[in-house]
Motif scaffolding. Structure first.
Motif, short mmCIF file in Angstrom:
data_model
loop_
_atom_site.label_atom_id
_atom_site.label_comp_id
_atom_site.label_asym_id
_atom_site.label_seq_id
_atom_site.Cartn_x
_atom_site.Cartn_y
_atom_site.Cartn_z
N GLY A 526 0.91 -1.15 0.10
CA GLY A 526 -0.04 -0.07 0.15
C GLY A 526 0.63 1.41 -0.10
O GLY A 526 2.18 1.40 0.41
N LEU A 527 0.46 2.40 -0.59
CA LEU A 527 1.08 3.60 -0.93
C LEU A 527 0.73 4.38 0.55
O LEU A 527 -0.51 4.01 1.30
N HIS A 528 1.55 5.54 0.94
CA HIS A 528 1.48 6.24 2.15
C HIS A 528 -0.09 7.06 2.16
O HIS A 528 -0.56 7.46 1.09
N LYS A 529 -0.81 7.04 3.05
CA LYS A 529 -2.31 7.74 3.18
C LYS A 529 -2.14 9.24 2.66
O LYS A 529 -3.20 9.52 2.27
N SER A 572 3.34 5.53 9.21
CA SER A 572 4.08 6.37 10.45
C SER A 572 5.07 7.25 9.89
O SER A 572 5.45 8.38 10.78
N ALA A 573 5.62 7.15 8.82
CA ALA A 573 6.67 7.97 8.42
C ALA A 573 5.98 9.15 7.87
O ALA A 573 4.84 9.54 7.20
N LEU A 574 6.95 10.23 7.65
CA LEU A 574 6.45 11.82 7.20
C LEU A 574 6.82 11.75 5.53
O LEU A 574 8.15 11.57 5.31
N LEU A 575 5.96 12.05 4.88
CA LEU A 575 6.36 12.31 3.55
C LEU A 575 6.51 14.13 3.36
O LEU A 575 5.75 15.06 3.08
N MET A 576 7.88 14.06 3.54
CA MET A 576 8.53 15.69 3.70
C MET A 576 8.86 16.19 2.59
O MET A 576 9.17 15.52 1.68
N ASN A 577 8.57 17.46 2.36
CA ASN A 577 9.34 18.17 1.15
C ASN A 577 10.63 18.07 1.35
O ASN A 577 11.38 18.03 2.46
N GLN A 578 11.44 17.92 0.31
CA GLN A 578 12.94 17.99 0.43
C GLN A 578 13.55 19.18 1.02
O GLN A 578 14.62 18.91 1.73
N SER A 579 13.07 20.32 0.93
CA SER A 579 13.69 21.54 1.47
C SER A 579 13.20 21.20 3.12
O SER A 579 14.22 21.83 3.80
N THR A 587 21.26 12.12 11.22
CA THR A 587 20.53 10.88 11.89
C THR A 587 19.00 10.81 11.67
O THR A 587 18.63 9.76 11.18
N ALA A 588 18.48 11.94 11.49
CA ALA A 588 16.91 12.09 11.56
C ALA A 588 16.79 11.85 9.81
O ALA A 588 15.37 11.29 9.69
N ARG A 589 17.67 12.29 9.03
CA ARG A 589 17.50 12.42 7.57
C ARG A 589 17.45 10.91 7.30
O ARG A 589 16.71 10.22 6.35
N LEU A 593 14.38 7.95 5.39
CA LEU A 593 14.89 7.59 4.03
C LEU A 593 13.81 6.57 3.64
O LEU A 593 13.83 5.33 4.18
N HIS A 594 13.35 6.89 2.25
CA HIS A 594 12.41 5.95 1.65
C HIS A 594 12.15 6.30 0.06
O HIS A 594 12.96 7.27 -0.29
N ALA A 595 11.24 5.82 -0.61
CA ALA A 595 11.33 5.90 -1.90
C ALA A 595 10.82 7.36 -2.75
O ALA A 595 11.20 7.75 -3.82
N PHE A 596 10.05 8.09 -1.79
CA PHE A 596 9.43 9.21 -2.27
C PHE A 596 10.23 10.43 -1.88
O PHE A 596 10.64 10.82 -0.81
N LYS A 597 10.83 11.22 -3.05
CA LYS A 597 11.58 12.41 -2.86
C LYS A 597 10.92 13.50 -3.28
O LYS A 597 10.71 13.71 -4.75
N ILE A 598 10.22 14.41 -2.45
CA ILE A 598 9.28 15.52 -2.95
C ILE A 598 9.56 16.70 -2.86
O ILE A 598 10.29 17.09 -2.16
#
Length: 641
Positions: A526-529, A572-579, A587-589, A593-598
C-alpha cells in the motif's frame, strides 16, 4: 468520489458561449448560450453535436424536468420554450406565455406541472399544461425607494410550493407562489447572490455570491421538538476570490465553481460516515490536461493556447551554484514563432517533435501538420499539404522518439500512425483499434523509446498496447476502476508506468504482459495515506535513463522522484518536502529514507520533464498571473481598515 480528473474535455468555440448546462434523459448533456442555439454534447467523441436554434435570441437559462423528457429554455425575448428530448436530438414543442424581459433562470416543480422563471424585477410561474402565467410576483415590492433594477439570478421550485430566489440585491427569498406572498427574506451579501442549489431532500440550500463567498441554509425546527420549521443561514464559506457563478448540492458535499477557475468541494461532515478522502475540503484548479510539450533534443517548448501556439527556445547558462540560487543566463529564452489557428474553433491538442522540426495540432474539424526549419537565428515554417483525411478530431498527438512517426488518438478507440517524410510530407501507415472495439475516444498515448511499443487509453479507462513493428494488438492491461491520469513507457525496461485518479501507481511489463514484481509489492504494502489523499492528479511521468530505478512524477503542487531501489514509507513515516528534510540532522534524515523524494518549490506546475541526465525543465503558471487577467473582485471592507 470526486477525484478532479476529467479525462473528457470538450474544447470551446469562440462563437458558442455556455450560459446553461443540464443533464436530460439519463446521461445526455445539453448546453445553451448567447449564440441562441441548444447544443447536445457527444460524450463519446467529446465534441458539440446537433445544435438546434432556440428561435428566441440569446438563451440565458435552461432546465430539464424531473424525468428528463423535456427541456425548458429562457430567452432574451422574454419567451420560455419547451423542447421534447427524443432519440438523436430535441424537437420544439411549444411556447409558454411570453412577456417582456429576458428570462435569466428557470426551475421546474418536481411534479412537472409548473415552471418558475426569474427575470428583472419579477418572477413568474407558468402552468405547463395551459402555457399560461398563473402568478407574477414583483420582487421589489417590499423595498422602499428602489432606484435600480433587481435581477433575479437564480431560482428553485420546491415540492412544497415554495419558490426560492437569489438576486442582485444580495437576498435569498422564499415565496408562496400560490398566494404571491413573501415568506422569508435573508440578506446575505451587500452584492449579488448569483447562484443557488437545493439538496435532494429539500432541507438544505447552498448559494454563491459575487464576493466569492458561499452560504448554506438549512431547514430547522423553530425549537426542539417543534413541527414548525424555518430556513436558517448556518454556514458561511470564503473559498473563492471572485464571482461564484455555479453551485451544486450533492448528498455529502457543497460544490462551487468560481470565476477564479477553482472548483471547491466542501464536505458536509454530518453526512460523511467516516474520516477519509470524502471528509476533506478539496480545491481543483484548471486545467487538468497537458498544454505544454517539449522537444528534448532541440530544447524547445510548445505552449498551447485556445486559438494559437507558441514555440520557445529555452535559455542556457554555463554557471553552477547551490540549491535555491538563480544562475545568470548565457542565452535568454527566445520566442521563435506564434502559430495562429484560423476560425472560431479552439485547439484540442498539439505537439512538437523531439527534434523540434515538426509541429502538429488539431481542432474539432481540422488537423494541421507543419515543418519547422531553423536557419541561423531565423525560423521558417511550412504547412504540410494533403495530410491524410483522419477521423477527426484528434484527442492526443505524440511523436515517436526518433521523430519519424506521429501517433494520432482518435474516436472509437482508434489510433492512427502517420509516417513523416522528408523534406515535408506524411502518409498514413496504419490504424490501431481494440480487438473488441470501443465507443470511447482515446485521450492518452505513450510510446517506447525503441519504437517498438505504443500504449493507448480510452474514455472507458481500458489500456491497450500495440506492436509498432508488425502493427498488431499486443495485449490489454488488466482493467481498473479509476481513470488513468498519466502513463509512460520506461526507455530501458519497456515497463509501462500508470498513474490513476485515486493516486495509485502500477507498473506493467509490456513484453511479459503482466504486472512487475515491484508493482505487486506496492499493491501488497500500500502507498502512504498522505499520498493517496492528495487532490491533484499526476499529469506527467518521465524517467532518467542513467538511473533506471527513478520514476519522475508531477502534479499541480509537487514534483516527485520515486526511487524504486528504496523501501516504501509506511503511514507512520513523514512524506516531507525535500527542503524540510534538508534542515533535519543527518541521523533524522537517515530515519526518513524512503522511496518518495518530494519537491514543492514549484507551484502551480503545468509541466516538468527531463531534457537530459543533468537538466530538468519545469513550467509554472502562478495563480496570481491568472487573477491579474480577471475583473477586479468586489472588495469587502474589513473591520479596523
Amino acid at each position: 468520489r470526486v477525484t478532479g480528473v476529467p479525462p473528457q474535455v470538450i474544447p470551446g468555440h469562440e462563437a458558442r458561449s455556455v450560459e446553461a448546462l443540464c443533464w436530460a434523459a439519463g446521461e445526455r448533456l445539453f448546453g445553451a448560450g448567447l449564440g441562441g442555439d441548444i447544443t447536445e454534447y457527444d460524450l463519446a467523441r467529446l465534441r458539440a453535436a446537433r445544435p438546434v436554434d432556440g428561435c428566441g435570441g440569446p438563451i440565458w437559462s435552461m432546465a430539464a424536468n424531473s424525468s428528463g423528457s423535456q427541456l425548458a429554455i429562457g430567452c432574451e425575448d422574454g419567451s420560455v420554450k419547451l423542447f421534447q428530448v427524443v432519440p438523436g436530438g430535441i424537437q420544439f414543442e411549444r411556447n409558454l406565455d411570453r412577456r417582456k424581459g429576458r428570462i435569466l433562470c428557470l426551475s421546474w416543480h418536481p411534479s412537472d406541472t409548473h415552471i418558475a422563471a426569474g427575470s428583472i424585477d419579477a418572477l413568474r410561474v407558468f402552468n405547463v399544461c395551459s402555457g399560461q402565467t398563473v402568478q407574477r410576483i414583483m420582487v421589489n415590492y417590499h423595498v422602499q425607494k428602489v432606484k435600480r433594477e433587481c435581477i433575479v439570478w437564480s431560482i428553485a421550485f420546491l415540492s412544497s410550493g415554495t419558490v426560492v430566489t437569489s438576486d442582485s440585491f444580495g437576498r435569498v427569498q422564499f415565496w408562496d407562489w400560490e398566494r404571491g406572498t413573501l415568506l422569508e427574506s435573508h440578506t446575505v451579501s451587500t452584492s449579488a447572490v448569483l447562484s443557488l442549489a437545493v439538496s435532494e431532500e429539500e432541507d438544505s440550500i447552498v448559494v454563491g455570491t459575487s464576493t466569492g463567498a458561499t452560504y448554506q441554509f438549512q431547514l430547522l425546527p423553530v425549537k426542539m421538538g417543534s413541527l414548525e420549521k424555518r430556513w436558517v443561514r448556518t454556514k458561511p464559506f470564503q473559498h473563492h476570490t471572485h464571482d461564484v457563478r455555479a453551485v451544486a448540492h450533492s448528498s455529502t458535499a457543497l460544490i462551487s465553481g468560481g470565476l477564479d477557475a477553482q472548483l471547491v468541494i466542501r464536505p458536509l461532515m454530518e453526512k460523511v460516515q467516516k474520516k477519509g478522502y470524502d471528509a476533506v475540503l478539496r480545491k481543483f484548479t484548471f486545467p487538468h490536461r497537458r498544454l505544454v510539450s517539449c522537444a528534448r533534443k532541440a530544447r524547445l517548448l510548445l505552449f498551447q493556447f485556445s486559438q494559437h501556439l507558441e514555440l520557445w527556445r529555452l535559455g542556457s547558462t554555463d554557471e553552477t551554484g547551490k540549491d535555491g540560487e538563480v544562475l545568470p543566463l548565457r542565452r535568454m529564452p527566445e520566442h521563435l514563432l506564434q502559430l495562429k489557428s484560423k476560425g472560431p474553433e479552439h485547439i484540442y491538442c498539439s505537439c512538437v517533435s523531439p527534434c523540434g522540426t515538426w509541429v502538429a495540432y488539431s481542432t474539432a474539424s481540422r488537423f494541421h501538420l507543419y515543418r519547422v526549419q531553423y536557419e541561423g537565428d531565423g525560423v521558417s515554417i511550412k504547412k504540410v499539404p494533403k495530410v491524410p483525411k483522419l477521423l477527426l478530431p484528434a484527442y492526443q498527438l505524440q511523436f515517436s522518439s526518433d521523430s519519424s512517426s506521429l501517433f494520432v488518438a482518435a474516436a472509437r478507440g482508434s489510433v492512427h500512425v502517420l509516417q513523416l517524410l522528408e523534406p515535408g510530407g506524411c502518409k498514413h501507415l496504419h490504424t490501431f483499434q481494440p480487438p473488441s472495439g470501443s465507443p470511447e475516444a482515446v485521450y492518452l498515448l505513450a510510446s517506447s523509446a525503441d519504437g517498438h511499443w505504443l500504449a493507448a487509453v480510452g474514455g472507458d479507462w481500458a489500456i491497450h498496447t500495440y506492436n509498432l513493428k508488425c502493427f498488431k494488438h499486443h495485449c490489454a492491461v488488466p482493467t481498473y476502476s479509476c481513470a488513468v491520469t498519466a502513463l509512460a513507457v520506461h526507455p530501458v525496461t519497456n515497463n509501462l508506468v500508470i498513474a490513476y485518479s485515486d493516486q495509485q501507481l502500477f507498473e506493467f511489463s509490456i513484453p511479459e504482459k503482466q504486472y512487475t514484481a515491484w508493482s505487486r509489492m506496492v499493491q501488497n504494502c500500500g502507498l502512504h495515506k498522505v499520498w493517496l489523499e492528495r487532490d491533484s492528479p499526476i499529469t506527467h511521468i518521465a524517467f532518467n535513463p542513467k538511473n533506471p530505478s527513478h520514476i519522475l512524477l508531477h502534479d499541480t503542487y509537487m514534483f516527485c522522484v520515486l526511487d524504486k531501489s528504496l523501501p516504501l514509507p509506511d503511514d507512520s513515516a513523514l512524506l516531507m518536502n525535500q527542503s524540510t528534510l534538508k534542515q533535519l540532522p543527518e541521523t533524522a534524515r537517515q530515519r526518513q529514507l524512503h522511496a518518495f523524494k518530494i519537491c514543492k518549490k514549484f507551484q502551480p506546475l503545468l509541466f516538468a520533464d527531463l531534457l537530459d541526465e543533468n537538466c530538468l525543465v519545469m513550467v509554472e503558471r502562478p495563480i496570481m498571473d491568472i487573477k491579474t487577467q480577471l475583473p477586479l473582485p468586489i472588495q469587502q471592507k474589513k473591520f479596523g481598515t
